[in-house]
Design a protein around this motif. Structure first.
Motif, PDB file in Angstrom:
ATOM      1  N   LEU A   1      22.075  -8.028  26.562  1.00  0.00           N
ATOM      2  CA  LEU A   1      21.248  -7.981  27.449  1.00  0.00           C
ATOM      3  C   LEU A   1      20.199  -8.999  26.924  1.00  0.00           C
ATOM      4  O   LEU A   1      20.711  -8.805  25.431  1.00  0.00           O
ATOM      5  CB  LEU A   1      20.819  -6.957  28.098  1.00  0.00           C
TER       6      LEU A   1
ATOM      7  N   VAL B   1      23.989  -1.984  34.311  1.00  0.00           N
ATOM      8  CA  VAL B   1      24.279  -3.240  33.743  1.00  0.00           C
ATOM      9  C   VAL B   1      25.707  -4.102  34.258  1.00  0.00           C
ATOM     10  O   VAL B   1      25.352  -4.326  34.464  1.00  0.00           O
ATOM     11  CB  VAL B   1      24.129  -2.679  32.377  1.00  0.00           C
TER      12      VAL B   1
ATOM     13  N   GLN C   1      25.488  -6.752  37.127  1.00  0.00           N
ATOM     14  CA  GLN C   1      25.670  -8.206  36.227  1.00  0.00           C
ATOM     15  C   GLN C   1      26.484  -8.983  37.058  1.00  0.00           C
ATOM     16  O   GLN C   1      26.400  -9.793  36.729  1.00  0.00           O
ATOM     17  CB  GLN C   1      26.390  -8.328  34.744  1.00  0.00           C
TER      18      GLN C   1
ATOM     19  N   ARG D   1      25.492  -9.820  40.869  1.00  0.00           N
ATOM     20  CA  ARG D   1      24.775 -11.447  39.628  1.00  0.00           C
ATOM     21  C   ARG D   1      25.973 -12.611  39.775  1.00  0.00           C
ATOM     22  O   ARG D   1      25.569 -13.450  40.409  1.00  0.00           O
ATOM     23  CB  ARG D   1      23.160 -11.242  38.651  1.00  0.00           C
TER      24      ARG D   1
ATOM     25  N   ALA E   1      30.651  -9.009  32.255  1.00  0.00           N
ATOM     26  CA  ALA E   1      29.613  -7.820  32.346  1.00  0.00           C
ATOM     27  C   ALA E   1      29.418  -6.601  32.060  1.00  0.00           C
ATOM     28  O   ALA E   1      28.037  -6.143  31.512  1.00  0.00           O
ATOM     29  CB  ALA E   1      30.069  -7.326  34.514  1.00  0.00           C
TER      30      ALA E   1
ATOM     31  N   ASP F   1      28.139  -6.680  28.479  1.00  0.00           N
ATOM     32  CA  ASP F   1      25.748  -6.825  28.513  1.00  0.00           C
ATOM     33  C   ASP F   1      25.722  -5.579  28.333  1.00  0.00           C
ATOM     34  O   ASP F   1      24.801  -4.749  27.994  1.00  0.00           O
ATOM     35  CB  ASP F   1      25.943  -7.391  30.157  1.00  0.00           C
TER      36      ASP F   1
END
Length: 263
Positions: free
Chosen positions: A2, A54, A58, A61, A211, A214
């Motif tokens: 991140l 997180v 992610q 997304r 993912a 991060d």
């Protein structure tokens, strides 16, 4: 990993959330200051809530959902010394180091199913995703969705992947059905079959690993049963990858009401 910023000012608590998130101002070290919704490692739910935020954020997304941008916010506990609210002061003092920041969507409105209709395709995608990560906190009582600039955004995934609270039972827990009977989008006739056909092939080992990568190491260290943070990250991938292939078969939705049925 991140993007990292540094908290410079605590603005106000956001008391809608049980973990008492706050609105803060943070700097990126290049002279840019911006507001963020901040969730704290010192909150009662603990750091696993942030890990879930997180990984799920992610992953969402990567699958094409609209979710606020995520960042790591470094917090110096001295920022809490001047806070008059004792609860906020203790929260800031116990949350030194990296915390989770989410893009602040100024002017966003909370989702209201009576004011905003969702088509079955989009509803199916959201229900399917929540089933994948076992999100138990997107009910009609607490939708955890926002309307921003006319579009639906997903927020607050901290109550997902509940199996990570007891890794010994993770495989069994991840194989259970997903009860979507009171999901906020259940009334819109979610087309989960179409969602599975479109999204399941996208859930690859590479996407899941990205993912998990991060998540800051500080939130994964000292996890019982694991040698290091990377081993914990692999456990998330191992739990989610097979689930994506079959979870649509185990989503429990309410029976659709017939038109003209007596209420």
């Amino acid at each position: 990993m991140l993007t990292e910023v540094t908290a410079v000012r605590y603005i106000t608590p956001l008391r809608e959330g049980g973990s008492l998130p706050g609105l803060v101002e943070a700097a990126d070290g290049r002279g840019t200051y911006a507001p963020y919704v901040m969730k704290f490692t010192g909150a009662g739910q603990g750091r696993k809530t942030l890990v879930a935020e997180v990984i799920c954020g992610q992953l969402a997304r990567g699958l094409g959902f609209r979710v606020p941008g995520l960042t790591a916010i470094d917090l110096d506990p001295v920022l809490g010394l001047g806070e008059p609210d004792q609860q906020v002061q203790e929260l800031l003092k116990s949350s030194g180091g990296p915390n989770l920041g989410m893009e602040y969507l100024s002017g966003a409105l909370g989702f209201d199913s009576l004011a905003y209709a969702v088509d079955p395709v989009e509803a199916g995608r959201v229900v399917w995703f929540d089933a994948l990560v076992n999100n138990v906190d997107r009910s009609w009582r607490n939708p955890n969705m926002l309307l921003w600039r006319g579009e639906l955004w997903l927020i607050d995934h901290g109550a997902s992947m509940i199996w990570h609270h007891n890794w010994r039972t993770a495989e069994t827990a991840a194989a259970k059905p997903y009860d979507a009977s009171d999901h906020a989008l259940a009334p819109f006739g979610p087309d989960v079959a179409a969602a599975a056909a479109a999204l399941a092939p996208l859930v690859t080992e590479e996407l899941l690993a990205a993912a998990a990568a991060d998540v800051p190491d500080a939130w994964l260290v000292d996890e019982p049963g694991f040698d290091d943070p990377d081993a914990v990250r692999r456990a998330y991938v191992t739990a989610l990858l097979p689930r994506a292939k079959t979870i649509h078969e185990r989503i429990q939705l309410p029976e659709p009401q017939r038109k003209g049925a007596i209420q």
